[in-house]
Design a protein around this motif. Sequence first.
Motif, PDB file in Angstrom:
ATOM      1  N   SER A  77     -50.518 -17.176-102.450  1.00 59.63           N
ATOM      2  CA  SER A  77     -51.381 -16.505-103.408  1.00 59.63           C
ATOM      3  C   SER A  77     -52.830 -16.919-103.194  1.00 59.63           C
ATOM      4  O   SER A  77     -53.512 -17.353-104.109  1.00 59.63           O
ATOM      5  CB  SER A  77     -50.881 -16.862-104.816  1.00 59.63           C
ATOM      6  OG  SER A  77     -51.704 -16.339-105.799  1.00 59.63           O
ATOM      7  N   ALA A  78     -53.300 -16.762-101.960  1.00 61.79           N
ATOM      8  CA  ALA A  78     -54.616 -17.291-101.582  1.00 61.79           C
ATOM      9  C   ALA A  78     -55.775 -16.553-102.235  1.00 61.79           C
ATOM     10  O   ALA A  78     -56.895 -17.028-102.217  1.00 61.79           O
ATOM     11  CB  ALA A  78     -54.775 -17.261-100.062  1.00 61.79           C
ATOM     12  N   HIS A  79     -55.504 -15.384-102.843  1.00 63.90           N
ATOM     13  CA  HIS A  79     -56.612 -14.648-103.449  1.00 63.90           C
ATOM     14  C   HIS A  79     -56.975 -15.201-104.810  1.00 63.90           C
ATOM     15  O   HIS A  79     -58.056 -14.963-105.310  1.00 63.90           O
ATOM     16  CB  HIS A  79     -56.273 -13.159-103.550  1.00 63.90           C
ATOM     17  CG  HIS A  79     -55.111 -12.880-104.437  1.00 63.90           C
ATOM     18  ND1 HIS A  79     -53.820 -13.162-104.062  1.00 63.90           N
ATOM     19  CD2 HIS A  79     -55.045 -12.370-105.695  1.00 63.90           C
ATOM     20  CE1 HIS A  79     -53.006 -12.812-105.062  1.00 63.90           C
ATOM     21  NE2 HIS A  79     -53.722 -12.344-106.051  1.00 63.90           N
ATOM     22  N   ASN A  80     -56.044 -15.962-105.449  1.00 60.94           N
ATOM     23  CA  ASN A  80     -56.406 -16.519-106.751  1.00 60.94           C
ATOM     24  C   ASN A  80     -55.927 -17.961-106.942  1.00 60.94           C
ATOM     25  O   ASN A  80     -55.819 -18.445-108.060  1.00 60.94           O
ATOM     26  CB  ASN A  80     -55.910 -15.632-107.888  1.00 60.94           C
ATOM     27  CG  ASN A  80     -54.393 -15.512-107.910  1.00 60.94           C
ATOM     28  OD1 ASN A  80     -53.712 -16.059-107.043  1.00 60.94           O
ATOM     29  ND2 ASN A  80     -53.878 -14.809-108.879  1.00 60.94           N
ATOM     30  N   ARG A  81     -55.615 -18.641-105.843  1.00 62.19           N
ATOM     31  CA  ARG A  81     -55.244 -20.051-105.915  1.00 62.19           C
ATOM     32  C   ARG A  81     -55.890 -20.773-104.744  1.00 62.19           C
ATOM     33  O   ARG A  81     -56.162 -20.171-103.716  1.00 62.19           O
ATOM     34  CB  ARG A  81     -53.724 -20.223-105.770  1.00 62.19           C
ATOM     35  CG  ARG A  81     -52.924 -19.687-106.906  1.00 62.19           C
ATOM     36  CD  ARG A  81     -52.953 -20.627-108.091  1.00 62.19           C
ATOM     37  NE  ARG A  81     -51.962 -20.251-109.080  1.00 62.19           N
ATOM     38  CZ  ARG A  81     -52.084 -19.235-109.920  1.00 62.19           C
ATOM     39  NH1 ARG A  81     -53.174 -18.497-109.877  1.00 62.19           N
ATOM     40  NH2 ARG A  81     -51.154 -18.958-110.786  1.00 62.19           N
TER      41      ARG A  81
END
Length: 158
Positions: free
Chosen positions: A54-58
Amino acid sequence: MSTLRLPKAVYQAIRAHGEQTYPNECCGALLGHSTQDGWQIQSAVPAGNTRNDSAHNRYQIAPIELVKIERDARKQGLGIAGFYHSHPDHPAQWSLTDLSEAHWLGCSYVITAVARGKATVTNSFLLAGATEEGKHFEQETIAIGDEPIEDLTKELSS
Ligand SMILES: [Zn+2]
């Protein structure tokens, strides 16, 4: 209110990092030393975001990478002063996840909002409190630039 002192080059570097990794979050560590009213940052160390799920929000810095960053910092007489990450298409405000995943009491957490690939607002929050249970974020002032006055005047007149 505490003050985070960022050299202009560091400020620009952490914002540029957020633009590079867009639409994913960037992250990294800030090295510096403490002053009476906050951290004086010397440099920023970009880190790989290990949150592939979830690299877009973590964001997460691998523990082994963090150990290496801390060891290198100590060699230069510096300490880990804080961390930075970006919020792609979200405001530069901390989230509940940011708070629950922040464990370095007394460190500064810098968040840059990146809107459509362009860095906009950068805020800094001090992780205050004496215990994990009592920890909370306090917004702090960001002071940019450690250049001597002469250089600043030159910049203004050019
Ligand atoms: Zn965040």
